[in-house]
Write a protein that holds these residues in place. Sequence first.
Motif, short mmCIF file in Angstrom:
data_model
loop_
_atom_site.label_atom_id
_atom_site.label_comp_id
_atom_site.label_asym_id
_atom_site.label_seq_id
_atom_site.Cartn_x
_atom_site.Cartn_y
_atom_site.Cartn_z
N GLU A 195 0.75 -0.96 -0.29
CA GLU A 195 0.56 -0.10 -0.41
C GLU A 195 0.32 1.04 -0.30
O GLU A 195 2.05 1.39 0.63
N LEU A 226 0.87 5.14 0.70
CA LEU A 226 -0.34 6.69 1.20
C LEU A 226 -0.25 7.89 0.11
O LEU A 226 1.30 8.30 -0.88
N VAL A 261 -3.61 4.28 -1.43
CA VAL A 261 -4.51 4.98 -0.11
C VAL A 261 -4.82 6.42 -0.39
O VAL A 261 -3.75 6.91 -0.39
N VAL A 321 -4.90 9.93 0.80
CA VAL A 321 -5.52 10.60 1.62
C VAL A 321 -5.78 11.78 1.72
O VAL A 321 -5.35 12.57 0.98
N LEU A 368 -2.27 10.36 8.38
CA LEU A 368 -1.58 9.59 8.21
C LEU A 368 -1.43 8.73 8.62
O LEU A 368 -1.84 7.64 8.35
N ALA A 407 -4.36 6.15 8.05
CA ALA A 407 -5.08 5.73 7.15
C ALA A 407 -3.59 4.70 6.91
O ALA A 407 -3.14 3.34 6.17
N VAL A 408 -2.54 4.28 8.12
CA VAL A 408 -0.81 3.57 7.62
C VAL A 408 -1.72 1.72 8.11
O VAL A 408 -2.71 1.54 9.10
N THR A 454 1.71 -0.82 4.67
CA THR A 454 1.95 0.34 4.05
C THR A 454 3.67 0.54 3.96
O THR A 454 4.34 -0.20 4.55
N LEU A 478 5.55 6.22 1.30
CA LEU A 478 4.47 7.61 1.56
C LEU A 478 4.84 8.40 0.20
O LEU A 478 6.76 8.34 -0.04
#
Length: 399
Positions: free
Chosen positions: A118, A120, A141, A143, A158, A161-162, A166, A169
């Motif tokens: 994943e 971010l 993902v 954000v 963040l 969402a983690v 993950t 980023l």
Amino acid sequence: MPRISRRVAAIAESATLAIDAKAKALKAAGEDVIGFGAGEPDFPTPAQIVDAAAAACHQPRYHHYTPGAGLPELRAAIAAKTARDSGLRVEPGQVLVTNGGKHALYEAFTTLLDPGDEVLLPSPYWVTYPEAISLTGAEPVIVQTDQSTGFRVTVEQLEAAVTDRTKLLVFVSPSNPTGAVYPPEQVAAIGRWAHEHGIWVVTDEIYEHLVYDGVRAASVVVEVPELAETCIVLNGVAKTYAMTGWRVGWMIGPRDVVKAAANLQSHLTSNVANVSQRAAIAALTGDLSAAHEMRTAFDRRRRTIVSMLNDIPGVVCPTPQGAFYAYPSVRGVLGRTLRGRTPRTSVELASLILEEVEVAVVPGEAFGPSGYLRMSYALGDDDLVEGVSRIQKLLAEAH
């Protein structure tokens, strides 16, 4: 069996390039179209850079293959330029020269990501990020940020969402499309968060020199040196030196990652065009006077476009601190009737603007949420005023 692979069939066309192509096609057909779509300076490449390229054409050594990772003198120039401009000190062996910034982005993601990972991705985002991530089999993902935070993601967002999947980023400052610039203390906080979670950071610094009002574009790996082994910096000559068509970018990172990406590139493209590499050396080893002149012009246009857009009822345009894009909210216009049509999304509004007043803008859906337009102010002053004036007159008819 399908003719096109699933992964390629799933790729969306670049909205910014599609809008620019449509505008240019209309111009070629004799229409008086003004384009706010493409993110490229309207200035020519500085003469000394062009001269260096012309000279390289006459040198037989550049008529042949050269090292796939880039000319050694260009990799050294990139390392020196990076130390000069951002304070990040790297060795030439940590630099991979690529066919533009997009190529660097794809190679960074391909080198780091596996299916199931994943990533971010703060939104609004540049149109290419989610497509490049998805091609690796990883999952972007999103954000979401908004005007309340200046389109800047927070550590709290963040953290929410983690997950244990993950890996990476994406961090961009200054931002395309919003023009947002993160203050150094927020850059440091995000960098520390990523380091503590063992998350890679891919940071795009292509607009580092295009900042205004005394704002500084801080590099996350400079603010948090501990990230050096888990951070890739992307950059290129396109925006700073008006060299979008020359196609020279680069990625900077740990030696093992750069070596792996160079192996990938050896099979994809071999070396970047040598003439373009020599032009890039001239750009990076010269001064920044041309870049400063362009920034002065962009700053003037920035103030003009923001003022004119905010004069339109239903339109709210924050003042961007970096890059060369305005990102106005048009939510106050959506749902109102214009010349017999009622646009309810920014895609519909952008289409109406192009068809009715021949002005090309990019709808917000290309960068994430609906309700916004992205308008590049890297075009001539007269065209900018004329284009926004047409939009003003059109939207004044909304009821």
